[in-house]
Design an enzyme around this catalytic site. Structure first.
Site, PDB file in Angstrom:
ATOM      1  N   ASP A   1      43.866  37.469 -23.744  1.00 44.18           N
ATOM      2  CA  ASP A   1      45.257  37.537 -23.306  1.00 44.18           C
ATOM      3  C   ASP A   1      45.564  36.326 -22.438  1.00 44.18           C
ATOM      4  O   ASP A   1      44.827  36.035 -21.483  1.00 44.18           O
ATOM      5  CB  ASP A   1      45.499  38.813 -22.489  1.00 44.18           C
TER       6      ASP A   1
ATOM      7  N   ASP B   1      52.996  50.385 -29.107  1.00 46.40           N
ATOM      8  CA  ASP B   1      52.516  50.558 -27.737  1.00 46.40           C
ATOM      9  C   ASP B   1      53.196  51.789 -27.154  1.00 46.40           C
ATOM     10  O   ASP B   1      54.415  51.798 -26.966  1.00 46.40           O
ATOM     11  CB  ASP B   1      52.843  49.320 -26.902  1.00 46.40           C
TER      12      ASP B   1
END
Length: 246
Positions: free
Chosen positions: A10, A135
């Protein structure tokens, strides 16, 4: 397909980071060279890399695009598949990444707001290159870097995107993401049982036992971030655990 442990890379402000619950400023890990991090995961046995542009996901601007391009160019030749997400807001954004060598693009906000983009990409590049991220917080899908909540469940959206041509789904349980308190497998299992395309799981993995729990849901892979970066276990240990359980 052998169950796969996929390390997360990330990126925020040019660094490799791990956030708690996706909240900017909550970095528990911040490493200066994401390209070196990516290569190190491959040296430890990673077959796939999960690249997320957090600036893109949170602010809608793919600020880490040059880094992602470097990782694709330098890591694909040494044996890694690359899936990329974060800030992909249009067909052009996704097409650009695929044309530059990414194996899969991960769509989230763009797919929820404009579902037809999934069909367009699947028709143009093939379903296997299109992944939709679902998500979920409190049972509903979140968008725009988890800042907004939709009215849709992951199961509803999973079925819809399968019908539109998505080749796989990425399910992240935000309720457990980054907290290092273990996994809740029920939502993942519900999604796996509702669709016929592969589901990759994410969120909350803290121990080697969590990996087995996720595999037992029927998911084909799990993305792991914080547990690897904080030394709860190594990628080699994770891979060996899966092998021993087969």
């Amino acid at each position: 397909m052998t169950f796969e442990v996929i390390p997360a890379v990330d990126m925020r402000n040019g660094k490799c980071v791990q956030l708690v619950q996706g909240i900017p400023g909550s970095e528990m890990i911040s490493l200066d060279d994401p390209v070196a991090v990516a290569k190190d995961w491959i040296s430890q046995g990673a077959r796939t890399l999960h690249l997320i542009d957090l600036d893109g996901a949170i602010e809608g601007k793919r600020q880490n695009a040059p880094l992602i391009e470097r990782i694709v160019k330098e890591c694909k030749p040494i044996g890694a598949e690359i899936q990329v997400g974060g800030g992909i807001r249009s067909f052009k954004d996704a097409a650009d990444l695929l044309e530059r060598g990414a194996d899969r693009v991960i769509l989230s906000t763009a797919a929820i707001k404009n579902p037809d983009i999934v069909k367009e990409l699947a028709d143009s590049f093939g379903s296997k290159h299109v992944n939709v991220a679902l998500d979920s917080r409190d049972g509903k899908v979140s968008i725009e870097g988890w800042k907004k909540q939709s009215e849709h469940t992951a199961v509803e959206m999973g079925i819809k995107f399968e019908n539109l041509g998505a080749g796989s789904l990425l399910f992240t349980n935000i309720d457990t993401e980054g907290l290092m308190q273990g996994v809740n497998t029920r939502p993942t299992e519900e999604l796996v049982n509702s669709v016929n395309i592969p589901v990759i799981a994410s969120g909350g993995v803290t121990s080697l036992d969590d990996l087995i729990s996720i595999r037992n849901t029927g998911a084909v892979a799990v993305v792991v971030g914080s547990a690897l970066y904080t030394g709860k276990f190594t990628l080699t240990e994770a891979i060996n655990t899966i092998i021993q359980e087969l």
